[in-house]
Design a protein around this motif. Structure first.
Motif, PDB file in Angstrom:
ATOM      1  N   SER A  91       0.844  -1.196   0.000  1.00 57.61           N
ATOM      2  CA  SER A  91       0.000   0.000   0.000  1.00 57.61           C
ATOM      3  C   SER A  91       0.876   1.241   0.000  1.00 57.61           C
ATOM      4  O   SER A  91       1.722   1.411   0.882  1.00 57.61           O
ATOM      5  N   VAL A  92       0.677   2.094  -1.004  1.00 56.19           N
ATOM      6  CA  VAL A  92       1.442   3.331  -1.077  1.00 56.19           C
ATOM      7  C   VAL A  92       0.537   4.544  -1.303  1.00 56.19           C
ATOM      8  O   VAL A  92       0.983   5.676  -1.219  1.00 56.19           O
ATOM      9  N   ALA A  93      -0.749   4.316  -1.566  1.00 58.11           N
ATOM     10  CA  ALA A  93      -1.649   5.408  -1.937  1.00 58.11           C
ATOM     11  C   ALA A  93      -2.599   5.768  -0.805  1.00 58.11           C
ATOM     12  O   ALA A  93      -3.440   4.966  -0.407  1.00 58.11           O
ATOM     13  N   ALA A  94      -2.447   6.991  -0.292  1.00 57.50           N
ATOM     14  CA  ALA A  94      -3.461   7.565   0.588  1.00 57.50           C
ATOM     15  C   ALA A  94      -4.433   8.344  -0.300  1.00 57.50           C
ATOM     16  O   ALA A  94      -4.561   8.049  -1.488  1.00 57.50           O
ATOM     17  N   SER A  95      -5.107   9.339   0.229  1.00 57.85           N
ATOM     18  CA  SER A  95      -6.133  10.040  -0.552  1.00 57.85           C
ATOM     19  C   SER A  95      -5.600  10.538  -1.894  1.00 57.85           C
ATOM     20  O   SER A  95      -6.195  10.303  -2.945  1.00 57.85           O
ATOM     21  N   SER A  96      -4.459  11.225  -1.871  1.00 58.93           N
ATOM     22  CA  SER A  96      -3.927  11.791  -3.108  1.00 58.93           C
ATOM     23  C   SER A  96      -3.421  10.709  -4.048  1.00 58.93           C
ATOM     24  O   SER A  96      -3.629  10.777  -5.265  1.00 58.93           O
ATOM     25  N   GLY A  97      -2.751   9.705  -3.504  1.00 59.34           N
ATOM     26  CA  GLY A  97      -2.186   8.656  -4.333  1.00 59.34           C
ATOM     27  C   GLY A  97      -3.223   7.878  -5.119  1.00 59.34           C
ATOM     28  O   GLY A  97      -2.941   7.359  -6.205  1.00 59.34           O
ATOM     29  N   ILE A  98      -4.440   7.798  -4.593  1.00 56.81           N
ATOM     30  CA  ILE A  98      -5.508   7.077  -5.290  1.00 56.81           C
ATOM     31  C   ILE A  98      -5.753   7.672  -6.669  1.00 56.81           C
ATOM     32  O   ILE A  98      -6.007   6.957  -7.640  1.00 56.81           O
ATOM     33  N   PHE A  99      -5.638   9.006  -6.773  1.00 53.04           N
ATOM     34  CA  PHE A  99      -5.966   9.690  -8.019  1.00 53.04           C
ATOM     35  C   PHE A  99      -4.768   9.823  -8.958  1.00 53.04           C
ATOM     36  O   PHE A  99      -4.862  10.476  -9.990  1.00 53.04           O
ATOM     37  N   LEU A 100      -3.644   9.188  -8.606  1.00 51.94           N
ATOM     38  CA  LEU A 100      -2.494   9.177  -9.506  1.00 51.94           C
ATOM     39  C   LEU A 100      -2.601   8.074 -10.548  1.00 51.94           C
ATOM     40  O   LEU A 100      -1.829   8.042 -11.501  1.00 51.94           O
ATOM     41  N   GLY A 101      -3.525   7.148 -10.353  1.00 54.38           N
ATOM     42  CA  GLY A 101      -3.706   6.084 -11.333  1.00 54.38           C
ATOM     43  C   GLY A 101      -3.575   4.709 -10.715  1.00 54.38           C
ATOM     44  O   GLY A 101      -3.079   4.534  -9.595  1.00 54.38           O
ATOM     45  N   ALA A 102      -4.021   3.704 -11.475  1.00 48.70           N
ATOM     46  CA  ALA A 102      -4.073   2.333 -10.972  1.00 48.70           C
ATOM     47  C   ALA A 102      -2.700   1.782 -10.612  1.00 48.70           C
ATOM     48  O   ALA A 102      -2.585   0.898  -9.756  1.00 48.70           O
ATOM     49  N   GLU A 103      -1.638   2.301 -11.246  1.00 48.93           N
ATOM     50  CA  GLU A 103      -0.302   1.779 -10.962  1.00 48.93           C
ATOM     51  C   GLU A 103       0.184   2.137  -9.560  1.00 48.93           C
ATOM     52  O   GLU A 103       1.224   1.647  -9.110  1.00 48.93           O
ATOM     53  N   PHE A 104      -0.575   2.985  -8.859  1.00 46.62           N
ATOM     54  CA  PHE A 104      -0.233   3.329  -7.480  1.00 46.62           C
ATOM     55  C   PHE A 104      -1.147   2.628  -6.467  1.00 46.62           C
ATOM     56  O   PHE A 104      -0.956   2.782  -5.268  1.00 46.62           O
ATOM     57  N   HIS A 105      -2.130   1.882  -6.935  1.00 44.37           N
ATOM     58  CA  HIS A 105      -3.127   1.310  -6.025  1.00 44.37           C
ATOM     59  C   HIS A 105      -2.639   0.054  -5.312  1.00 44.37           C
ATOM     60  O   HIS A 105      -2.989  -0.169  -4.151  1.00 44.37           O
ATOM     61  N   PHE A 106      -1.903  -0.799  -5.979  1.00 37.74           N
ATOM     62  CA  PHE A 106      -1.431  -2.057  -5.407  1.00 37.74           C
ATOM     63  C   PHE A 106      -2.587  -2.836  -4.775  1.00 37.74           C
ATOM     64  O   PHE A 106      -3.642  -2.976  -5.373  1.00 37.74           O
ATOM     65  N   ASP A 107      -2.415  -3.305  -3.527  1.00 40.48           N
ATOM     66  CA  ASP A 107      -3.429  -4.168  -2.907  1.00 40.48           C
ATOM     67  C   ASP A 107      -4.403  -3.409  -2.016  1.00 40.48           C
ATOM     68  O   ASP A 107      -5.548  -3.819  -1.838  1.00 40.48           O
ATOM     69  N   VAL A 108      -3.940  -2.320  -1.420  1.00 42.75           N
ATOM     70  CA  VAL A 108      -4.758  -1.568  -0.456  1.00 42.75           C
ATOM     71  C   VAL A 108      -4.547  -0.079  -0.693  1.00 42.75           C
ATOM     72  O   VAL A 108      -3.413   0.368  -0.878  1.00 42.75           O
ATOM     73  N   VAL A 109      -5.638   0.686  -0.704  1.00 45.27           N
ATOM     74  CA  VAL A 109      -5.527   2.143  -0.701  1.00 45.27           C
ATOM     75  C   VAL A 109      -6.080   2.659   0.618  1.00 45.27           C
ATOM     76  O   VAL A 109      -6.873   1.996   1.278  1.00 45.27           O
ATOM     77  N   ARG A 110      -5.650   3.874   1.002  1.00 45.95           N
ATOM     78  CA  ARG A 110      -5.973   4.384   2.330  1.00 45.95           C
ATOM     79  C   ARG A 110      -6.580   5.788   2.238  1.00 45.95           C
ATOM     80  O   ARG A 110      -5.926   6.781   2.560  1.00 45.95           O
ATOM     81  N   PRO A 111      -7.825   5.892   1.787  1.00 51.11           N
ATOM     82  CA  PRO A 111      -8.448   7.218   1.730  1.00 51.11           C
ATOM     83  C   PRO A 111      -8.642   7.777   3.132  1.00 51.11           C
ATOM     84  O   PRO A 111      -9.145   7.089   4.019  1.00 51.11           O
ATOM     85  N   GLY A 112      -8.215   9.005   3.327  1.00 52.08           N
ATOM     86  CA  GLY A 112      -8.341   9.642   4.640  1.00 52.08           C
ATOM     87  C   GLY A 112      -9.097  10.947   4.537  1.00 52.08           C
ATOM     88  O   GLY A 112     -10.320  10.989   4.616  1.00 52.08           O
TER      89      GLY A 112
END
Length: 281
Positions: A91-112
């Motif tokens: 997991s590398v994507a928090a709220s902002s990382g989610i909108f960088l694209g699917a290549e940043f999503h991996f297995d878990v995203v962390r919207p805050g």
């Protein structure tokens, strides 16, 4: 002694059978293991035998800037660091990382913060709907004659006869709704607006009700300080702080109420499903 040398001793507990997450540092220098510390951790056979992580996570330092090339470099650094272990989720994507694209999503995203409607992408249109409202009530009304001075240090003077409402909200609730010089702040009563005037106090603020119909500004009337018309971003700008800081300031005296969200007609079921799919990977 380094953090990586101390960590196994802290985690070792024969009565604990939970899963473990390991945080990596990609350049924030806040929390997490750097590359050298992670190498040292992995070289410890006891740690590898007892502390197999279920999740490896990190935070993108430049995630809120979708044009920054550092995001790709940080993602690749994360992949290099996590390549040394296997059998865990990434997991590398928090709220902002989610909108960088699917290549940043991996297995878990962390919207805050995005869950509260805060714009996760600096300089871009906000993809989130406003969901936070802040409400109070008029607890008293006063008819003041022209020339009356009121507030702390009698700093405000009524230029004409006016109806002033006292709203139960002040600095003790986290935010001092007091306009800065040359700036106006308004509150909402149904479809009407009322400017904040004078200097706010610890528990109260003054609003000018002179142009609001009497039926809409009686004592006990609900007043909206943050809503879809006057959202977090607007309110934070008026106070010279970020939306995140504004939310964090709202004090524990304020009761929280969670309400179901009714999506506007332009967002149908398919749109909601697509949004959920994007944030669940």
């Amino acid at each position: 002694m380094s953090r990586s040398r101390r960590r196994p001793g802290r985690c070792r507990n024969p009565n604990w059978f939970g899963q473990m997450a390991v945080q990596l540092d990609l350049g924030l220098h806040r929390l997490g293991f750097g590359m050298e510390e992670l190498d040292h951790l992995i070289s410890d056979p006891q740690w590898c035998a007892e502390m197999v992580p279920d999740l490896m996570l990190a935070h993108l330092p430049s995630g809120n800037d979708r044009l920054s090339q550092r995001n790709v470099a940080d993602r690749d650094r994360f992949l290099k660091m996590t390549a040394q272990l296997s059998g865990f989720r990434k997991s590398v994507a928090a709220s902002s990382g989610i909108f960088l694209g699917a290549e940043f999503h991996f297995d878990v995203v962390r919207p805050g913060s995005a869950l509260f409607g805060i714009n996760p992408m600096r300089g871009s249109a906000n993809p989130m709907l406003p969901v936070v409202t802040l409400e109070s009530r008029i607890i008293q009304r006063r008819h003041l004659k022209a020339g009356t001075r009121f507030g702390y240090d009698r700093s405000f003077t009524a230029e004409q006869d006016m109806l002033v409402g006292i709203v139960s909200f002040g600095a003790m609730d986290g935010v001092l709704f007091s306009p800065r010089p040359g700036q106006k702040i308004s509150v909402f009563l149904d479809t009407h607006t009322a400017p904040v005037i004078g200097s706010g106090g610890s528990d109260t603020l003054f609003v000018d009700l002179s142009d609001v119909p009497d039926r809409a500004c009686r004592e006990g009337q609900i007043v909206s300080l943050i809503n879809h018309q006057h959202d977090l971003e607007t309110c934070a700008f008026e106070h010279g702080i970020t939306e995140y800081e504004l939310l964090a300031r709202l004090g524990s005296r304020l009761p929280r109420k969670t309400c179901p969200i009714v999506l506007p007609p332009c967002i149908g079921k398919q749109g909601a499903i697509n949004t959920r799919d994007q944030t669940s990977r």
